[in-house]
Design a protein around this motif. Structure first.
Motif, mmCIF file in Angstrom:
data_model
loop_
_atom_site.group_PDB
_atom_site.id
_atom_site.type_symbol
_atom_site.label_atom_id
_atom_site.label_comp_id
_atom_site.label_asym_id
_atom_site.label_seq_id
_atom_site.Cartn_x
_atom_site.Cartn_y
_atom_site.Cartn_z
ATOM 1 N N SER A 142 61.552 -30.526 -72.515
ATOM 2 C CA SER A 142 62.796 -29.871 -72.110
ATOM 3 C C SER A 142 62.778 -29.639 -70.601
ATOM 4 O O SER A 142 61.770 -29.180 -70.048
ATOM 5 C CB SER A 142 62.928 -28.528 -72.844
ATOM 6 N N SER A 143 63.889 -29.963 -69.948
ATOM 7 C CA SER A 143 63.966 -29.827 -68.497
ATOM 8 C C SER A 143 65.174 -28.984 -68.106
ATOM 9 O O SER A 143 66.317 -29.449 -68.190
ATOM 10 C CB SER A 143 64.078 -31.214 -67.840
ATOM 11 N N PRO A 144 64.942 -27.719 -67.677
ATOM 12 C CA PRO A 144 66.057 -26.938 -67.135
ATOM 13 C C PRO A 144 66.453 -27.497 -65.771
ATOM 14 O O PRO A 144 65.588 -27.805 -64.947
ATOM 15 C CB PRO A 144 65.462 -25.528 -67.013
ATOM 16 N N GLU A 145 67.758 -27.636 -65.532
ATOM 17 C CA GLU A 145 68.201 -28.303 -64.311
ATOM 18 C C GLU A 145 69.400 -27.595 -63.701
ATOM 19 O O GLU A 145 70.154 -26.906 -64.388
ATOM 20 C CB GLU A 145 68.551 -29.774 -64.618
ATOM 21 N N GLN A 164 74.616 -35.201 -54.511
ATOM 22 C CA GLN A 164 74.076 -34.290 -55.527
ATOM 23 C C GLN A 164 72.575 -34.099 -55.323
ATOM 24 O O GLN A 164 71.802 -35.052 -55.363
ATOM 25 C CB GLN A 164 74.361 -34.824 -56.933
ATOM 26 N N PHE A 165 72.188 -32.843 -55.120
ATOM 27 C CA PHE A 165 70.783 -32.443 -54.977
ATOM 28 C C PHE A 165 70.396 -31.754 -56.283
ATOM 29 O O PHE A 165 70.826 -30.648 -56.567
ATOM 30 C CB PHE A 165 70.650 -31.496 -53.789
ATOM 31 N N ARG A 166 69.604 -32.444 -57.098
ATOM 32 C CA ARG A 166 69.303 -31.972 -58.448
ATOM 33 C C ARG A 166 67.919 -31.341 -58.517
ATOM 34 O O ARG A 166 66.925 -31.934 -58.086
ATOM 35 C CB ARG A 166 69.398 -33.120 -59.451
ATOM 36 N N GLY A 167 67.860 -30.158 -59.078
ATOM 37 C CA GLY A 167 66.587 -29.531 -59.380
ATOM 38 C C GLY A 167 66.209 -29.810 -60.821
ATOM 39 O O GLY A 167 67.042 -29.647 -61.725
ATOM 40 N N VAL A 168 64.984 -30.258 -61.061
ATOM 41 C CA VAL A 168 64.560 -30.643 -62.408
ATOM 42 C C VAL A 168 63.241 -29.966 -62.749
ATOM 43 O O VAL A 168 62.465 -29.558 -61.872
ATOM 44 C CB VAL A 168 64.403 -32.176 -62.531
ATOM 45 N N GLY A 169 63.009 -29.862 -64.050
ATOM 46 C CA GLY A 169 61.746 -29.299 -64.532
ATOM 47 C C GLY A 169 60.666 -30.365 -64.645
ATOM 48 O O GLY A 169 60.931 -31.561 -64.472
ATOM 49 N N PRO A 170 59.426 -29.965 -64.981
ATOM 50 C CA PRO A 170 58.302 -30.915 -65.041
ATOM 51 C C PRO A 170 58.501 -32.029 -66.067
ATOM 52 O O PRO A 170 57.964 -33.127 -65.907
ATOM 53 C CB PRO A 170 57.108 -30.020 -65.421
ATOM 54 N N ALA A 238 64.386 -32.504 -56.692
ATOM 55 C CA ALA A 238 63.354 -31.575 -56.242
ATOM 56 C C ALA A 238 62.978 -30.659 -57.409
ATOM 57 O O ALA A 238 63.606 -30.696 -58.475
ATOM 58 C CB ALA A 238 63.845 -30.755 -55.050
ATOM 59 N N ASP A 239 61.962 -29.832 -57.201
ATOM 60 C CA ASP A 239 61.539 -28.852 -58.206
ATOM 61 C C ASP A 239 62.640 -27.816 -58.393
ATOM 62 O O ASP A 239 63.100 -27.190 -57.431
ATOM 63 C CB ASP A 239 60.245 -28.187 -57.733
ATOM 64 N N VAL A 240 63.083 -27.620 -59.640
ATOM 65 C CA VAL A 240 64.176 -26.687 -59.911
ATOM 66 C C VAL A 240 63.822 -25.262 -59.499
ATOM 67 O O VAL A 240 64.689 -24.489 -59.062
ATOM 68 C CB VAL A 240 64.568 -26.744 -61.407
ATOM 69 N N ASP A 241 62.537 -24.902 -59.594
ATOM 70 C CA ASP A 241 62.122 -23.541 -59.241
ATOM 71 C C ASP A 241 61.988 -23.332 -57.738
ATOM 72 O O ASP A 241 61.772 -22.211 -57.275
ATOM 73 C CB ASP A 241 60.793 -23.199 -59.933
ATOM 74 N N VAL A 242 62.117 -24.407 -56.967
ATOM 75 C CA VAL A 242 62.168 -24.303 -55.513
ATOM 76 C C VAL A 242 63.616 -24.406 -55.035
ATOM 77 O O VAL A 242 64.047 -23.652 -54.153
ATOM 78 C CB VAL A 242 61.307 -25.412 -54.845
#
Length: 434
Positions: A142-145, A164-170, A238-242
């Protein structure tokens, strides 16, 4: 009364053209075979074929007027095919994004990620639902984005464009195995690093590996380039948490998950519906991206048809003028054929076949130009998420066939009235005028 007859004839022609453009290839082939049989095995057809040969033999003597028909129809077909190829390419890019083995979860009632909000406390609840596959480590795939629109400079004209600058999970990489790093490496977790799609790198400035971008008053380093063959190639990752804290985003917008087998989607949908804490909607990623392309594809299709129709009207008038001039210039020839036994139908058929031949040449020329100039040509346009989607024009055989049918339809209308005039031309008057 004559006006009403002409108006009814025009309406009939329009109806015939609409039906003609909708005919499949095998129906057109059937019409061509029947026409060929009529020309080959009937006396009237043989006379029409003989008259056609005479008209075609005189084409080099009036090539200037004939080229007006060819060039006009080539322009119509070229523009029509190019416009339809743009819509076809955009649709193909989004249709290739996602699949039936992954799903995207959005806030209830949301049509796109841009107007969806999923709180951080909902994400663990979603990941724990049945229907979601698990990786080798036992964790849910599962990837929160979230998606942030940023401004970058276009390489084409130097203007600012939305990207579009997308933040994705691991788990994003496992969810999208078609996405491959082709240059550099993946971004590191917890770092202000990004990877960029190959399509975005070609269209927008400053995305070479090793370069730094100033976004949200912070420096981001481009560490890799990926290819996926779909709309994700238009994005920066990029990293969603960043990314979230950098833009003061306290929530996610979507959660993309890997489905557990054929019944995974049904289980996940039922689980979401049965949990009152989760007022969320789910759809397969294939369905989601197909819906995103529908509106713009329809717009581009109708825009191409409208522009093509306007140009087709001009080409029809050009064909009418050229064929009327050809009939007038060949009045003695036509009168002589009428005098030696050529009746009205063979003369009408001969003029029509001549015009259709010129229309076919124009259609082939226009289709060739469209294919050479636009097939595979890369552009970007604004998608439903208010960011640019990079895609390629797609000149398919179906579009080329559509262009040829339009060309022959223009030739049919452009040659009909001059053909009728030639058939009604009084023999004595034509010989006297000549």
């Amino acid at each position: 009364m004559r006006f009403l007859i002409n108006f009814a004839l025009v309406l009939l022609l329009v109806a015939c053209l609409v039906v003609w453009t909708l005919l499949p290839w095998y129906a057109v082939l059937g019409i061509v075979v029947l026409l060929a049989l009529w020309l080959a095995f009937t006396r009237t057809g043989a006379l029409a074929l003989a008259a056609t040969r005479i008209g075609i033999a005189s084409l080099p003597q009036r090539w200037g007027a004939s080229s007006v028909i060819v060039i006009g129809i080539a322009g119509v077909v070229g523009v029509l095919v190019a416009m339809l190829a743009m819509g076809e390419g955009f649709k193909a890019t989004l249709d290739s994004t996602g699949g039936d083995d992954t799903a995207i979860v959005l806030r209830g009632g949301s049509q796109a990620e841009t107007n969806s909000v999923i709180t951080r406390d909902q994400e663990p609840l979603i990941s724990a639902l049945p229907g979601i596959a698990r990786g080798a480590d036992g964790r849910p795939l599962s990837s929160p984005e979230l998606s942030q629109v940023v401004n970058l400079q276009s390489k084409a004209d130097g203007t600012d464009t939305n990207v579009q600058f997308r933040g994705v999970g691991p788990s994003a990489w496992a969810l999208r195995p078609e996405l491959k790093i082709v240059e550099g490496r993946k971004f590191g977790p917890g770092l202000r690093e990004m990877v960029v799609g190959r399509g975005a790198q070609r269209q927008f400035a400053g995305l070479e590996v090793g370069q730094q971008l100033k976004l949200a008053n912070q420096s981001w380093t481009v560490v890799g380039v990926f290819e996926s063959g779909d709309s994700h190639e238009s994005e920066l990752w990029a990293d969603v948490d960043v990314l979230g804290p950098a833009y003061q985003r306290q929530a996610y917008q979507s959660v993309t998950v890997k489905l557990d087998g054929k019944d995974g989607f049904k289980k996940l949908k039922a689980a979401l519906a049965g949990d009152p804490r989760l007022k969320l909607d789910v759809s397969t990623t294939r369905d989601y991206y197909a819906k995103q392309s529908q509106q713009l594809t329809t717009f581009l299709k109708w825009l191409g048809i409208i522009i093509g129709t306007v140009m087709a009207i001009g080409a029809i008038f050009g064909a009418l003028n050229s064929m009327y001039a050809a009939v007038a210039g060949r009045s003695r020839e036509i009168a002589t054929m009428r005098a030696i036994g050529f009746r009205g139908l063979p003369v009408v058929t001969a003029v029509m076949l001549e015009t259709m031949l010129l229309a076919l040449l124009g259609g082939l020329l226009g289709a060739l130009i469209a294919w050479l100039l636009f097939n595979g040509h890369t552009v970007s346009t604004l998608g439903n998420n208010f960011s640019q989607v990079v895609f390629q024009f797609r000149v398919s055989p179906e579009l080329l066939w559509t262009g040829l049918k339009w060309a022959l339809g223009i030739g049919l209308v452009g040659g009909l009235f001059p053909a009728l005039r030639a058939a009604r031309l009084p023999v004595t008057e034509a010989l006297r005028a000549a």
